[in-house]
Design a protein around this motif. Structure first.
Motif, PDB file in Angstrom:
ATOM      1  N   ILE A   1     -33.174 164.832 -48.505  1.00  0.00           N
ATOM      2  CA  ILE A   1     -33.779 163.601 -47.997  1.00  0.00           C
ATOM      3  C   ILE A   1     -33.694 162.577 -49.118  1.00  0.00           C
ATOM      4  O   ILE A   1     -34.043 162.870 -50.266  1.00  0.00           O
ATOM      5  CB  ILE A   1     -35.240 163.834 -47.573  1.00  0.00           C
ATOM      6  N   SER A   2     -33.224 161.368 -48.796  1.00  0.00           N
ATOM      7  CA  SER A   2     -32.973 160.393 -49.853  1.00  0.00           C
ATOM      8  C   SER A   2     -33.241 158.969 -49.384  1.00  0.00           C
ATOM      9  O   SER A   2     -32.618 158.499 -48.424  1.00  0.00           O
ATOM     10  CB  SER A   2     -31.509 160.511 -50.324  1.00  0.00           C
ATOM     11  N   HIS A   3     -34.176 158.330 -50.044  1.00  0.00           N
ATOM     12  CA  HIS A   3     -34.261 156.861 -49.961  1.00  0.00           C
ATOM     13  C   HIS A   3     -35.081 156.315 -51.113  1.00  0.00           C
ATOM     14  O   HIS A   3     -36.121 156.852 -51.476  1.00  0.00           O
ATOM     15  CB  HIS A   3     -34.814 156.344 -48.641  1.00  0.00           C
ATOM     16  N   GLU A   4     -34.573 155.206 -51.661  1.00  0.00           N
ATOM     17  CA  GLU A   4     -35.141 154.673 -52.895  1.00  0.00           C
ATOM     18  C   GLU A   4     -36.523 154.055 -52.719  1.00  0.00           C
ATOM     19  O   GLU A   4     -37.308 154.020 -53.669  1.00  0.00           O
ATOM     20  CB  GLU A   4     -34.193 153.649 -53.520  1.00  0.00           C
ATOM     21  N   ILE A   5     -36.868 153.548 -51.521  1.00  0.00           N
ATOM     22  CA  ILE A   5     -38.197 152.945 -51.393  1.00  0.00           C
ATOM     23  C   ILE A   5     -39.298 153.995 -51.327  1.00  0.00           C
ATOM     24  O   ILE A   5     -40.487 153.650 -51.401  1.00  0.00           O
ATOM     25  CB  ILE A   5     -38.293 151.985 -50.186  1.00  0.00           C
ATOM     26  N   LEU A   6     -38.933 155.273 -51.232  1.00  0.00           N
ATOM     27  CA  LEU A   6     -39.950 156.315 -51.332  1.00  0.00           C
ATOM     28  C   LEU A   6     -40.644 156.294 -52.688  1.00  0.00           C
ATOM     29  O   LEU A   6     -41.756 156.831 -52.830  1.00  0.00           O
ATOM     30  CB  LEU A   6     -39.321 157.688 -51.097  1.00  0.00           C
ATOM     31  N   ALA A   7     -40.009 155.684 -53.687  1.00  0.00           N
ATOM     32  CA  ALA A   7     -40.644 155.546 -54.999  1.00  0.00           C
ATOM     33  C   ALA A   7     -41.976 154.819 -54.899  1.00  0.00           C
ATOM     34  O   ALA A   7     -42.856 155.000 -55.745  1.00  0.00           O
ATOM     35  CB  ALA A   7     -39.708 154.802 -55.956  1.00  0.00           C
ATOM     36  N   ARG A   8     -42.158 154.009 -53.869  1.00  0.00           N
ATOM     37  CA  ARG A   8     -43.374 153.198 -53.714  1.00  0.00           C
ATOM     38  C   ARG A   8     -44.534 153.981 -53.092  1.00  0.00           C
ATOM     39  O   ARG A   8     -45.668 153.494 -53.069  1.00  0.00           O
ATOM     40  CB  ARG A   8     -43.052 151.978 -52.841  1.00  0.00           C
ATOM     41  N   ALA A   9     -44.294 155.171 -52.623  1.00  0.00           N
ATOM     42  CA  ALA A   9     -45.324 155.923 -51.895  1.00  0.00           C
ATOM     43  C   ALA A   9     -46.552 156.196 -52.748  1.00  0.00           C
ATOM     44  O   ALA A   9     -46.447 156.567 -53.920  1.00  0.00           O
ATOM     45  CB  ALA A   9     -44.742 157.250 -51.405  1.00  0.00           C
ATOM     46  N   GLY A  10     -47.717 155.993 -52.150  1.00  0.00           N
ATOM     47  CA  GLY A  10     -48.967 156.336 -52.814  1.00  0.00           C
ATOM     48  C   GLY A  10     -49.261 157.821 -52.690  1.00  0.00           C
ATOM     49  O   GLY A  10     -48.560 158.570 -52.003  1.00  0.00           O
ATOM     50  N   ARG A  11     -50.321 158.264 -53.343  1.00  0.00           N
ATOM     51  CA  ARG A  11     -50.630 159.702 -53.370  1.00  0.00           C
ATOM     52  C   ARG A  11     -50.902 160.257 -51.971  1.00  0.00           C
ATOM     53  O   ARG A  11     -50.519 161.399 -51.670  1.00  0.00           O
ATOM     54  CB  ARG A  11     -51.818 159.955 -54.298  1.00  0.00           C
TER      55      ARG A  11
ATOM     56  N   TRP B   1     -43.330 147.342 -60.082  1.00  0.00           N
ATOM     57  CA  TRP B   1     -43.752 148.479 -60.892  1.00  0.00           C
ATOM     58  C   TRP B   1     -43.921 149.733 -60.043  1.00  0.00           C
ATOM     59  O   TRP B   1     -43.748 150.854 -60.533  1.00  0.00           O
ATOM     60  CB  TRP B   1     -45.025 148.136 -61.647  1.00  0.00           C
ATOM     61  N   GLY B   2     -44.232 149.552 -58.751  1.00  0.00           N
ATOM     62  CA  GLY B   2     -44.334 150.706 -57.871  1.00  0.00           C
ATOM     63  C   GLY B   2     -43.028 151.464 -57.726  1.00  0.00           C
ATOM     64  O   GLY B   2     -43.026 152.683 -57.585  1.00  0.00           O
ATOM     65  N   VAL B   3     -41.893 150.741 -57.748  1.00  0.00           N
ATOM     66  CA  VAL B   3     -40.598 151.408 -57.559  1.00  0.00           C
ATOM     67  C   VAL B   3     -39.809 151.557 -58.860  1.00  0.00           C
ATOM     68  O   VAL B   3     -38.706 152.110 -58.848  1.00  0.00           O
ATOM     69  CB  VAL B   3     -39.724 150.647 -56.528  1.00  0.00           C
ATOM     70  N   GLN B   4     -40.366 151.100 -59.994  1.00  0.00           N
ATOM     71  CA  GLN B   4     -39.607 151.143 -61.245  1.00  0.00           C
ATOM     72  C   GLN B   4     -40.302 151.894 -62.383  1.00  0.00           C
ATOM     73  O   GLN B   4     -39.622 152.365 -63.302  1.00  0.00           O
ATOM     74  CB  GLN B   4     -39.297 149.716 -61.731  1.00  0.00           C
ATOM     75  N   GLU B   5     -41.603 152.015 -62.354  1.00  0.00           N
ATOM     76  CA  GLU B   5     -42.305 152.630 -63.482  1.00  0.00           C
ATOM     77  C   GLU B   5     -42.172 154.152 -63.412  1.00  0.00           C
ATOM     78  O   GLU B   5     -42.943 154.850 -62.750  1.00  0.00           O
ATOM     79  CB  GLU B   5     -43.781 152.215 -63.490  1.00  0.00           C
ATOM     80  N   LEU B   6     -41.194 154.674 -64.122  1.00  0.00           N
ATOM     81  CA  LEU B   6     -40.783 156.069 -63.967  1.00  0.00           C
ATOM     82  C   LEU B   6     -41.903 157.083 -64.174  1.00  0.00           C
ATOM     83  O   LEU B   6     -42.081 157.993 -63.342  1.00  0.00           O
ATOM     84  CB  LEU B   6     -39.616 156.368 -64.916  1.00  0.00           C
ATOM     85  N   PRO B   7     -42.683 157.020 -65.259  1.00  0.00           N
ATOM     86  CA  PRO B   7     -43.741 158.025 -65.420  1.00  0.00           C
ATOM     87  C   PRO B   7     -44.729 158.034 -64.260  1.00  0.00           C
ATOM     88  O   PRO B   7     -45.175 159.102 -63.813  1.00  0.00           O
ATOM     89  CB  PRO B   7     -44.413 157.626 -66.743  1.00  0.00           C
ATOM     90  N   ASP B   8     -45.069 156.843 -63.750  1.00  0.00           N
ATOM     91  CA  ASP B   8     -46.030 156.759 -62.659  1.00  0.00           C
ATOM     92  C   ASP B   8     -45.440 157.305 -61.362  1.00  0.00           C
ATOM     93  O   ASP B   8     -46.124 157.997 -60.597  1.00  0.00           O
ATOM     94  CB  ASP B   8     -46.477 155.309 -62.475  1.00  0.00           C
ATOM     95  N   ILE B   9     -44.171 156.991 -61.076  1.00  0.00           N
ATOM     96  CA  ILE B   9     -43.518 157.525 -59.880  1.00  0.00           C
ATOM     97  C   ILE B   9     -43.550 159.048 -59.899  1.00  0.00           C
ATOM     98  O   ILE B   9     -43.887 159.703 -58.896  1.00  0.00           O
ATOM     99  CB  ILE B   9     -42.063 157.028 -59.803  1.00  0.00           C
ATOM    100  N   LEU B  10     -43.238 159.623 -61.052  1.00  0.00           N
ATOM    101  CA  LEU B  10     -43.215 161.084 -61.164  1.00  0.00           C
ATOM    102  C   LEU B  10     -44.625 161.678 -61.157  1.00  0.00           C
ATOM    103  O   LEU B  10     -44.826 162.811 -60.712  1.00  0.00           O
ATOM    104  CB  LEU B  10     -42.447 161.495 -62.414  1.00  0.00           C
ATOM    105  N   ASP B  11     -45.615 160.921 -61.633  1.00  0.00           N
ATOM    106  CA  ASP B  11     -47.008 161.370 -61.509  1.00  0.00           C
ATOM    107  C   ASP B  11     -47.385 161.529 -60.036  1.00  0.00           C
ATOM    108  O   ASP B  11     -48.090 162.479 -59.651  1.00  0.00           O
ATOM    109  CB  ASP B  11     -47.955 160.352 -62.164  1.00  0.00           C
TER     110      ASP B  11
END
Length: 418
Positions: free
Chosen positions: A85-95, A163-173
């Motif tokens: 499953i792949s889409h870049e805006i998933l980086a914006r997903a909240g917890r 920052w929701g889709v670019q801040e790498l440490p937070d996305i991975l958190d």
């Protein structure tokens, strides 16, 4: 075998459009290799991401209702093998969105879930993100954009999204907090000047595509624009946003003008960071690379790729004009808020030519349809003069089989008072 989920959650502008295009067009071959890419249309995973996060997106969110559950349901049908499953805006997903996604993909039933993030240096991501905003109707200038994303409070919609889709440490958190580090994969985008095929090699390794004879020819990439071209699109937005609804803007401005026409102008200066922001950006790049290294994730590539290169670190390109001392004059930083007007005008001429070509093709199609409709009306009139003639029955059946034909029948019957 246990069902294995490869969940690629971003980030934007890291080759994701090309990756998704290759996966979509090679679904049968992937399926034979035990890899499922569940999608009945090329944007199925985009719609699923919109639905998961309930994001407004120019009216597309209505089309997306139920798309995530359908995607998760198709993934659940794969009882063994790998699901991508792949889409870049998933980086914006909240917890909460992440928890729903992982549960629906079988986390609690023992599915082996892996999270993948493709990442590029912030030095290139910042200008690219502003350009994406412009290609999605934004009117704000580059300096305005930079002021908003450097605001420590991140109060604006622009800053929150960036920052929701670019801040790498937070996305991975958010996406990988409960996963062991060996199930978290970071694919780094190679630096400028690298072999063009290197990023695809990294994707191949991360997604387990090695040894597959994939068709790589279907390029639905998201090409970048130069400074004058981006300035032109921004001016079109300021002039036409109130008059051009989203269903028309996407095919005409974003696709026809930006992607198909203006992106082909390769000689224009590229967007870059202004000198006063480079230190601030490099500090964050260093912090992110160090943090990811400390976490021990599986890195496909090199975390050094996340440290961008200053344009000032490379030799300046001399302009054709000479300075006051006779030496070649060095080009100044190309400011997209104050672009070279001659270059913008040249880009506008190309844009007008593309629109004229499209208008001519549309005009010819209208003429063809009018002629076809006139012919159908004539045949129907002839058939009416002979009520029992087989030609009438055949003509009516043919017309009723097509939308334009049914319209012609309605008009004809109304005129005849039937």
């Amino acid at each position: 075998m246990t069902r294995r989920i490869l969940l690629h959650v971003g980030t934007p502008k890291t080759g994701t459009s090309y990756l998704q295009d290759v996966l979509f067009h090679n679904r049968p071959l992937l399926r034979e290799a035990g890899i499922a890419y569940p999608a009945d249309r090329f944007d199925a995973h985009f719609l699923a991401a919109l639905d998961l996060m309930q994001l407004p997106w120019g009216g597309l969110e209505q089309e997306a209702v139920g798309a995530w559950d359908r995607l998760a349901g198709e993934a659940a049908e794969t009882t063994d093998g790998t699901v991508v499953i792949s889409h870049e805006i998933l980086a914006r997903a909240g917890r909460a969105h992440v928890d729903r996604a992982l549960r629906s993909l079988g986390r609690d039933e023992g599915a082996e879930i892996h999270v993948l993030v493709s990442a590029r240096d912030l030095t290139r991501q910042i200008p690219a993100e502003w350009q994406e905003n412009v290609k999605h109707r934004a009117e704000l200038g580059y300096r305005q954009f930079l002021e908003q994303i450097t605001d420590p409070e991140r109060r604006s919609r622009i800053a929150s999204w960036f920052w929701g889709v670019q801040e790498l440490p937070d996305i991975l958190d958010r996406w990988a907090a409960d996963l062991p580090p060996e199930r978290v994969h970071v694919v780094t985008v190679p630096p400028p000047g690298s072999d063009p095929g290197l990023l695809w090699q990294r994707f191949t390794e991360a997604f387990g595509l090695g040894g597959l004879a994939l068709d790589l020819g279907n390029d639905r990439s998201n090409p970048s624009l130069g400074v004058p071209e981006t300035a032109l699109v921004r001016r079109i937005n300021r002039s036409m946003n109130a008059q051009l609804p989203p269903p028309d803007y996407r095919p005409l401005v974003r696709e026809l003008l930006a992607h198909q026409t203006l992106s082909q102008r390769r000689g224009s200066p590229r967007l870059s960071l202004p000198a006063d922001l480079r230190g601030w950006v490099h500090e964050r790049e260093e912090q992110w690379a160090a943090e990811l290294d400390k976490r021990g994730y599986d890195v496909v590539g090199d975390l050094a790729d996340l440290r961008g290169t200053d344009p000032s670190d490379t030799p300046a390109t001399p302009d054709t004009a000479s300075g006051t001392d006779g030496a070649p004059a060095v080009r100044s930083w190309p400011d997209p808020d104050q672009p070279d007007e001659a270059a913008v005008a040249a880009a506008a001429v190309d844009a007008i030519g593309s629109l004229l070509t499209e208008a001519a093709a549309a005009r010819h199609e209208v003429e063809r349809l009018r002629a076809a409709l006139a012919g159908a009306e004539h045949e129907l009139e002839q058939a009416y003069e002979h009520p029992g003639h087989p030609l009438r029955v055949k003509t009516v059946r043919v017309l009723e089989a097509h939308r334009s034909g049914r319209l012609a029948l309605r008009v004809y019957r109304w005129v005849r008072g039937r």
